[in-house]
Design an enzyme around this catalytic site. Structure first.
Site, PDB file in Angstrom:
ATOM      1  N   ARG A 141     -18.126  42.919  10.167  1.00 59.49           N
ATOM      2  CA  ARG A 141     -16.857  43.624  10.351  1.00 59.49           C
ATOM      3  C   ARG A 141     -16.133  43.780   9.035  1.00 59.49           C
ATOM      4  O   ARG A 141     -16.295  42.970   8.120  1.00 59.49           O
ATOM      5  CB  ARG A 141     -15.968  42.882  11.342  1.00 59.49           C
ATOM      6  CG  ARG A 141     -15.414  41.576  10.793  1.00 59.49           C
ATOM      7  CD  ARG A 141     -14.540  40.837  11.791  1.00 59.49           C
ATOM      8  NE  ARG A 141     -13.150  41.181  11.697  1.00 59.49           N
ATOM      9  CZ  ARG A 141     -12.293  40.650  10.826  1.00 59.49           C
ATOM     10  NH1 ARG A 141     -12.696  39.756   9.950  1.00 59.49           N
ATOM     11  NH2 ARG A 141     -11.040  41.015  10.822  1.00 59.49           N
ATOM     12  N   ASP A 192     -11.845  35.309   8.598  1.00 57.67           N
ATOM     13  CA  ASP A 192     -13.024  34.692   7.977  1.00 57.67           C
ATOM     14  C   ASP A 192     -12.753  33.226   7.644  1.00 57.67           C
ATOM     15  O   ASP A 192     -13.583  32.353   7.907  1.00 57.67           O
ATOM     16  CB  ASP A 192     -13.444  35.453   6.722  1.00 57.67           C
ATOM     17  CG  ASP A 192     -13.985  36.833   7.039  1.00 57.67           C
ATOM     18  OD1 ASP A 192     -14.726  36.964   8.034  1.00 57.67           O
ATOM     19  OD2 ASP A 192     -13.670  37.781   6.306  1.00 57.67           O
ATOM     20  N   ASP A 240     -17.753  36.318   4.236  1.00 57.11           N
ATOM     21  CA  ASP A 240     -17.630  37.092   5.473  1.00 57.11           C
ATOM     22  C   ASP A 240     -18.352  36.397   6.619  1.00 57.11           C
ATOM     23  O   ASP A 240     -19.474  35.919   6.461  1.00 57.11           O
ATOM     24  CB  ASP A 240     -18.174  38.502   5.273  1.00 57.11           C
ATOM     25  CG  ASP A 240     -17.312  39.325   4.345  1.00 57.11           C
ATOM     26  OD1 ASP A 240     -16.075  39.154   4.365  1.00 57.11           O
ATOM     27  OD2 ASP A 240     -17.861  40.147   3.589  1.00 57.11           O
TER      28      ASP A 240
END
Length: 123
Positions: free
Chosen positions: A67, A76, A109
Site C-alpha cells: 500500500r 507502518d 513498509d
C-alpha cells in the site's frame, strides 16, 4: 445471518502521538470525539487497546498487497510494533481504481493481509 451479541466486538480508533507514532483506544458511538491537528476525529476517552484487526486507509495499492499511505508512516510503525506483541489481520480499504501496477516499497513498509475494494478482494 448471525447477530453479534453486545460486547462481542469492540471498535477502536487511532490517536496520533508525537514522533509519528499512534495508538488505538476503545471507542463507542456514544463517546465524544475531538478533532486533532490534521482534522481527524479522535476519541477523547483513552483506554489503550491492541486491535486484532486493522482497517487501514490507503492512497494506492498493488496486487502484491503493498500500500501507499499518506506519507507519515504511522500505520507502518504501528503494525511493526504491534506485530511484536500479537498476531493481527491487516486489511486495506480502497476503491478498485486506486490499484496501480507496482507500489515502490522500502524495508519499513508493512505488507497487508487483504485489500478490500469496491469490486474485489485481494488476499
Amino acid at each position: 445471518m448471525r447477530r453479534l451479541e453486545k460486547n462481542h466486538y469492540k471498535i477502536s480508533l487511532p490517536i496520533i502521538k508525537k514522533n509519528f507514532q499512534m495508538d488505538f483506544y476503545n471507542w463507542k458511538f456514544s463517546d465524544p470525539l475531538k478533532i486533532n491537528n490534521y482534522g481527524i476525529p479522535e476519541p477523547e476517552i483513552k483506554k489503550l487497546v491492541y486491535p486484532d484487526i486493522l482497517l487501514i486507509p490507503l492512497l494506492a495499492f498493488d496486487k502484491n498487497l503493498n500500500r501507499l499511505g499518506y506519507g507519515g508512516g504511522y500505520y507502518d510503525r504501528f503494525i511493526a510494533r504491534l506485530s511484536n506483541k500479537k498476531k493481527i489481520i491487516k486489511i486495506g480499504l480502497a476503491f478498485s481504481v486506486q490499484e496501480i501496477k507496482k507500489i515502490p516499497i522500502n524495508k519499513y513498509d508493512q505488507k497487508l493481509d487483504y485489500i478490500v475494494t469496491s469490486e474485489y478482494i485481494i488476499e
